[in-house]
Design a protein around this motif. Structure first.
Motif, PDB file in Angstrom:
ATOM      1  N   PRO A 158       0.844  -1.062  -0.083  1.00 15.56           N
ATOM      2  CA  PRO A 158       0.081  -0.078  -0.038  1.00 15.56           C
ATOM      3  C   PRO A 158       0.960   1.214   0.030  1.00 15.56           C
ATOM      4  CG  PRO A 158       0.234  -0.751   2.175  1.00 15.56           C
ATOM      5  CD  PRO A 158       0.969  -1.827   1.196  1.00 15.56           C
ATOM      6  N   CYS A 159       0.322   2.377  -0.520  1.00 18.27           N
ATOM      7  CA  CYS A 159       0.823   3.367  -0.456  1.00 18.27           C
ATOM      8  C   CYS A 159       1.002   4.161   1.081  1.00 18.27           C
ATOM      9  CB  CYS A 159       0.337   4.737  -1.015  1.00 18.27           C
ATOM     10  SG  CYS A 159      -1.466   5.412  -0.598  1.00 18.27           S
ATOM     11  N   SER A 160       1.826   4.954   1.339  1.00 14.16           N
ATOM     12  CA  SER A 160       1.695   5.460   2.625  1.00 14.16           C
ATOM     13  C   SER A 160       0.731   6.425   2.823  1.00 14.16           C
ATOM     14  CB  SER A 160       3.123   6.337   3.109  1.00 14.16           C
ATOM     15  OG  SER A 160       4.150   5.351   3.007  1.00 14.16           O
ATOM     16  N   GLY A 181      -5.488   6.917   1.542  1.00 10.83           N
ATOM     17  CA  GLY A 181      -3.937   6.281   2.055  1.00 10.83           C
ATOM     18  C   GLY A 181      -4.160   5.419   3.145  1.00 10.83           C
ATOM     19  N   LEU A 182      -5.077   5.928   4.033  1.00 12.50           N
ATOM     20  CA  LEU A 182      -5.763   5.177   5.279  1.00 12.50           C
ATOM     21  C   LEU A 182      -6.472   3.871   4.837  1.00 12.50           C
ATOM     22  CD1 LEU A 182      -6.060   4.614   8.165  1.00 12.50           C
ATOM     23  CD2 LEU A 182      -7.947   6.108   8.104  1.00 12.50           C
ATOM     24  N   ARG A 231      -3.822   1.296   3.410  1.00 16.53           N
ATOM     25  CA  ARG A 231      -3.082   0.631   4.559  1.00 16.53           C
ATOM     26  C   ARG A 231      -4.037  -0.320   5.202  1.00 16.53           C
ATOM     27  NH1 ARG A 231      -1.796   5.843   5.490  1.00 16.53           N
ATOM     28  NH2 ARG A 231      -2.797   5.959   7.219  1.00 16.53           N
ATOM     29  N   GLU A 232      -5.253   0.069   5.604  1.00 15.52           N
ATOM     30  CA  GLU A 232      -6.188  -0.668   6.255  1.00 15.52           C
ATOM     31  C   GLU A 232      -6.475  -2.217   5.375  1.00 15.52           C
ATOM     32  OE1 GLU A 232      -6.692  -1.001   9.384  1.00 15.52           O
ATOM     33  OE2 GLU A 232      -6.283   1.064   9.991  1.00 15.52           O
ATOM     34  N   ALA A 237      -4.699  -3.482   2.778  1.00 16.83           N
ATOM     35  CA  ALA A 237      -3.409  -4.401   2.972  1.00 16.83           C
ATOM     36  C   ALA A 237      -3.294  -5.206   4.365  1.00 16.83           C
ATOM     37  CB  ALA A 237      -2.133  -3.724   2.733  1.00 16.83           C
ATOM     38  N   LEU A 238      -3.599  -4.519   5.316  1.00 18.07           N
ATOM     39  CA  LEU A 238      -3.338  -5.299   6.724  1.00 18.07           C
ATOM     40  C   LEU A 238      -4.323  -6.274   6.983  1.00 18.07           C
ATOM     41  CD1 LEU A 238      -2.438  -2.330   8.848  1.00 18.07           C
ATOM     42  CD2 LEU A 238      -1.072  -4.157   8.206  1.00 18.07           C
ATOM     43  N   THR A 276       2.938  -8.074   3.272  1.00 17.49           N
ATOM     44  CA  THR A 276       3.008  -6.667   3.030  1.00 17.49           C
ATOM     45  C   THR A 276       4.550  -6.212   3.394  1.00 17.49           C
ATOM     46  OG1 THR A 276       2.318  -4.488   2.911  1.00 17.49           O
ATOM     47  CG2 THR A 276       2.212  -5.874   5.007  1.00 17.49           C
ATOM     48  N   CYS A 281       6.514  -2.421   4.139  1.00 16.74           N
ATOM     49  CA  CYS A 281       6.384  -0.890   3.987  1.00 16.74           C
ATOM     50  C   CYS A 281       6.811  -0.128   2.780  1.00 16.74           C
ATOM     51  CB  CYS A 281       7.153  -0.678   5.417  1.00 16.74           C
ATOM     52  SG  CYS A 281       7.178   1.258   5.557  1.00 16.74           S
TER      53      CYS A 281
END
Length: 133
Positions: free
Chosen positions: A9-11, A18-19, A22-23, A25-26, A39, A41
């Motif tokens: 995921p992008c940061s 972006g959030l 990340r969520e 991917a997690l 994943t 970073c």
């Protein structure tokens, strides 16, 4: 070396999409298919971290970007990864016309529903890519 599909995921700091990246991917790597996906970073990838580069070099990756800058999709190949599929959160969000996903630090119920939807899409891609490997 792990043969798992890499979900990068992008940061996306400061942006709700972006959030969501990340969520998503997690959720994929921790809950939905931890045996098939992992994943890394993006910050380590971008800064040329040797361990991160080793983990993606030559491997098929799914990138999840929160904005049109496509930081994940652009930087994974620079580090030697193969972008098998790239998803932009903003494109998927169009399927949820009028939804209010939240803000840069927290998701609403609608935002979590969007994450769940995107995560299921990513799981399908992980399984598809895993078969091709």
């Amino acid at each position: 070396m792990s043969k798992k599909v890499k979900v990068i995921p992008c940061s996306g700091m400061g942006k709700v999409y972006g959030l969501m990246a990340r969520e998503t991917a997690l959720k994929v790597v921790s809950e939905l298919c931890p045996e098939e996906a992992e994943t890394i970073c993006l910050a380590y990838v971008v800064t040329g971290d040797a361990e991160a580069r080793e983990k993606i070099e030559g491997f098929r990756c799914i990138t999840l970007d929160g904005c049109p800058k496509l930081c994940a999709a652009k930087n994974v190949p620079l580090a030697g990864g193969i972008v098998a599929k790239e998803l932009r959160m903003v494109d998927v969000a169009k399927e949820f016309k009028g939804a209010k996903p939240g803000d840069a630090t927290s998701l609403t119920e609608e935002g979590w529903q969007m994450v769940d939807h995107i995560a299921e899409m990513v799981v399908g891609l992980v399984k598809e890519i895993g078969k091709e490997a």
